[in-house]
Scaffold this active site. Structure first.
Site, PDB file in Angstrom:
ATOM      1  N   CYS A  89       0.849  -1.184   0.000  1.00 25.13           N
ATOM      2  CA  CYS A  89       0.000   0.000   0.000  1.00 25.13           C
ATOM      3  C   CYS A  89       0.888   1.238   0.000  1.00 25.13           C
ATOM      4  CB  CYS A  89      -0.918   0.000   1.224  1.00 25.13           C
ATOM      5  SG  CYS A  89      -1.968   1.459   1.344  1.00 25.13           S
ATOM      6  N   HIS A  97       6.459  10.988  -4.376  1.00 24.19           N
ATOM      7  CA  HIS A  97       7.167   9.725  -4.158  1.00 24.19           C
ATOM      8  C   HIS A  97       6.313   8.527  -4.553  1.00 24.19           C
ATOM      9  CE1 HIS A  97       4.666   9.105  -0.625  1.00 24.19           C
ATOM     10  NE2 HIS A  97       5.198   7.912  -0.503  1.00 24.19           N
ATOM     11  N   PHE A 122       0.215  -8.144  -8.868  1.00 27.44           N
ATOM     12  CA  PHE A 122       0.303  -6.791  -8.312  1.00 27.44           C
ATOM     13  C   PHE A 122      -0.916  -6.548  -7.429  1.00 27.44           C
ATOM     14  CE2 PHE A 122      -0.455  -2.183  -8.527  1.00 27.44           C
ATOM     15  CZ  PHE A 122       0.803  -1.666  -8.303  1.00 27.44           C
TER      16      PHE A 122
END
Length: 168
Positions: A89, A97, A122
């Site tokens: 997460c 970022h 993913f």
């Protein structure tokens, strides 16, 4: 479809393969652990629900989502692992970022999958805030961990179909 319009824990279960013989690695980021633990629990329970044996599920922790790629590669290189599910997460912050991390992880996991010929999933949330993350980790939008586990199962089914198909 945007996940705000979809429950991540609702999916088709038509023609699923028998996964009782398959071995799964779940690579879990420790950063945002309240979210990633919920993702892990969802993925783990979904695997069990659809026939995986608990002895055939291994977990590896990495510090953050950026490290999922190398963790995935290490597991995917093992002959006794059939699919790798990566759970993390990365929440939008005040800087960009998250864009760099999310792109690097997505590309890295794709490369590991292509390099090893194994499903590398993913299962990384990329929400704008903590509430959106919780909503997608067992909250009102379901659990991305469930979806990631089902994706691994379906990819193993496709792999079996592709490699067993014979032209006549």
């Amino acid at each position: 479809m945007a996940s705000e319009l979809k429950n991540l824990s609702v999916f088709s279960t038509d023609n699923l393969p028998d996964i009782g013989i398959h071995r799964f690695a779940l690579v879990v980021a420790e950063w945002n652990s309240d979210v990633t633990e919920a993702l892990f629990n969802g993925a783990y329970e979904t695997l069990l629900q659809y026939g995986a044996k608990s002895d055939n599920i291994i977990r590896g922790n990495v510090p953050g989502s950026y490290e999922l790629t190398l963790g995935a590669q290490w597991f995917a290189q093992r002959d006794d692992i059939d699919a790798v599910i990566c759970l993390g997460c990365v929440i939008q912050g005040e800087t960009k970022h998250n864009d760099y991390i999310n792109h690097a992880v997505a590309q890295g996991l794709t490369n590991v999958s292509i390099k090893t010929g194994k499903p590398v999933i993913f299962g990384v949330l990329t929400p704008n805030n903590q509430q959106q993350a919780l909503d997608r980790a067992g909250g009102k939008h379901g659990n991305k961990g469930d979806e990631a586990a089902m994706t691994a199962i379906k990819m193993l089914g496709l792999q079996k179909q592709v490699y067993s198909f014979q032209f006549k």
